[in-house]
Design an enzyme around this catalytic site. Structure first.
Site, PDB file in Angstrom:
ATOM      1  N   LYS A  95       0.812  -1.212   0.000  1.00  0.00           N
ATOM      2  CA  LYS A  95       0.000   0.000   0.000  1.00  0.00           C
ATOM      3  C   LYS A  95       0.861   1.284   0.000  1.00  0.00           C
ATOM      4  O   LYS A  95       2.076   1.210   0.065  1.00  0.00           O
ATOM      5  CB  LYS A  95      -0.931  -0.013   1.228  1.00  0.00           C
ATOM      6  CG  LYS A  95      -1.832  -1.254   1.309  1.00  0.00           C
ATOM      7  CD  LYS A  95      -2.764  -1.319   0.123  1.00  0.00           C
ATOM      8  CE  LYS A  95      -3.930  -2.264   0.286  1.00  0.00           C
ATOM      9  NZ  LYS A  95      -3.612  -3.680   0.481  1.00  0.00           N
TER      10      LYS A  95
HETATM   11  C1  LIG Z   1      -9.769  -3.639  -0.843  1.00  0.00           C
HETATM   12  C2  LIG Z   1      -9.079  -4.268   0.330  1.00  0.00           C
HETATM   13  N1  LIG Z   1      -9.733  -4.361   1.495  1.00  0.00           N
HETATM   14  C3  LIG Z   1      -9.155  -4.910   2.585  1.00  0.00           C
HETATM   15  C4  LIG Z   1      -7.873  -5.397   2.546  1.00  0.00           C
HETATM   16  C5  LIG Z   1      -7.294  -6.047   3.772  1.00  0.00           C
HETATM   17  O1  LIG Z   1      -6.246  -5.326   4.292  1.00  0.00           O
HETATM   18  P1  LIG Z   1      -5.103  -6.045   5.168  1.00  0.00           P
HETATM   19  O2  LIG Z   1      -4.266  -6.848   4.239  1.00  0.00           O
HETATM   20  O3  LIG Z   1      -4.357  -4.874   5.778  1.00  0.00           O
HETATM   21  O4  LIG Z   1      -5.789  -6.860   6.198  1.00  0.00           O
HETATM   22  C6  LIG Z   1      -7.157  -5.327   1.356  1.00  0.00           C
HETATM   23  C7  LIG Z   1      -5.811  -5.880   1.331  1.00  0.00           C
HETATM   24  O5  LIG Z   1      -4.917  -5.899   0.805  1.00  0.00           O
HETATM   25  C8  LIG Z   1      -7.758  -4.740   0.207  1.00  0.00           C
HETATM   26  O6  LIG Z   1      -7.104  -4.660  -0.953  1.00  0.00           O
END
Ligand SMILES: Cc1ncc(COP(=O)(O)O)c(C=O)c1O
Length: 365
Positions: A164
């Site tokens: 990210k």
């Molecule tokens: C659209 C979206 N929502 C939620 C997440 C979940 O985030 P995390 O990996 O920090 O748990 C991601 C993860 O990459 C994502 O792309």
């Protein structure tokens, strides 16, 4: 960072509130509550929105499964609505047609970093008494009608996963204008306990109360120190991503084999991904062949996303067979994400362009 390692806290210490305050200021929100991941932050937001058994929440199939999974964690039902063909973001008309007496929340996703149609979502929410949880895991730094993502929805969720714009290893954040949501979120991420250890130490007392069923979803002081230093680089990282997107758009404008991601006039995207769609009629190969050919050229392409309802868990649990969300499913057959990260050198970008032109001209019909 070293200060934190040598300090007394390691976990919920002073860097946590420093990071939260700096983050809230950056996105223009009143409150920011950190979590151990974007997924945990989504779970917290679903809880704070009051989702429970028998409730429904509407979301997009064009996302990572975590967006829909947080609804399931709360014992509610995720209801998918199809996306708009240009942005692949939730289509407000489709959302509207899915609203029932059981609907409690809508979870739009800012796909690839392009903000969803938030005004339409908020208007629907107002009319039907819903909470809007914007999954902005892709969209830190984006703008929607001159408003910063993070200050628009009732709650906005961010992820600090390494791919990210801001990375803390694992990490997440929920921003909100509402004090009651912020308080519930803080409590939920700390086992449902209504004060944290630092507060108790400062007040010189041992007594604490668990007031709701929460989790240990805390982000550490170490991660928050990283977050603070990463936040300083956000503008530079965003401009680099925007430069790369502009270079791709200029280089591929004339290619019949691919359609570039569309950007609506009212937004400034954050470009987490650069998803192109193949024009299969102009190509003699399908997506899998083009994908493999680009990988053979050493280009780290990917596909975002397999629509969530087509995953075996969702098929088995809810009986999806494919064909339910034609816009998302048709896009999925044609999507390829080109490399997009702020560390790309100019040479990396030119290598991608060369490879895409080579592969699409080889397979041109
Ligand atoms: C659209 C979206 N929502 C939620 C997440 C979940 O985030 P995390 O990996 O920090 O748990 C991601 C993860 O990459 C994502 O792309």
């Amino acid at each position: 960072m070293v200060d934190v390692m040598r300090g007394d806290w390691l976990t919920t210490g002073p860097r946590v509130s420093e990071f939260e305050e700096a983050f809230a200021a950056r996105v223009g929100a009143k409150y920011a509550v950190s979590f151990s991941s974007g997924t945990a932050a989504l779970h917290g937001a679903a809880f704070a929105a009051g989702l429970g058994s028998g409730d429904e929440a509407i979301t997009t199939p064009m996302t990572f499964a975590a967006t829909a999974n947080c609804v399931l964690y709360q014992g509610s039902k995720p209801v998918f609505a199809d996306v708009s063909a240009d942005t692949l973001n939730l289509d407000p008309d489709q959302v509207s047609s899915c609203i029932t007496a059981r609907t409690r929340a809508v979870l739009p996703v800012d796909y690839a970093g392009h903000p969803a149609e938030m005004d339409a979502m908020l208007e629907l929410a107002e009319r039907h008494g819903l909470t809007v949880i914007e999954d902005a895991s892709h969209a830190l730094g984006a703008e929607y009608r001159k408003r910063r993502t993070g200050s628009v929805a009732h709650m906005t969720v961010f992820s600090f996963h390494p791919v990210k714009h801001l990375a803390t290893g694992e990490g997440g954040m929920v921003t909100t204008e509402r004090a009651d949501f912020a308080e519930t979120l803080r409590c939920f991420r700390n086992h449902g306990i209504s004060s944290d250890a630092r507060q108790r130490q400062a007040e010189g007392q041992w007594h604490y109360e668990m007031v709701l069923l929460g989790f240990n979803y805390r982000l550490t002081d170490i991660a928050c120190a990283l977050g603070l230093s990463q936040l300083k680089k956000l503008d530079t990282n965003l401009s680099r991503r925007r430069e790369i997107a502009a270079r791709y758009a200029a280089a591929f404008g004339d290619l019949a084999g691919i359609a570039l991601p569309e950007v609506r006039a009212e937004v400034n995207p954050a470009w987490h991904l650069y998803p192109v769609r193949l024009n299969l009629k102009s190509l003699s190969a399908n997506r899998a062949q083009i994908f493999r050919a680009l990988r053979a050229e050493n280009i780290g392409v990917n596909v975002h996303y397999i629509p969530v309802h087509l995953h075996p868990y969702y098929r088995e649990r809810f009986g999806y067979k494919g064909g339910e969300f034609p816009v998302a499913e048709n896009a999925y057959e044609r999507l390829i994400s080109l490399p997009m990260f702020h560390g790309m050198s100019d040479q990396d970008v030119e290598d991608v362009i060369k490879a895409v032109r080579k592969v699409t001209s080889y397979f041109a019909r």
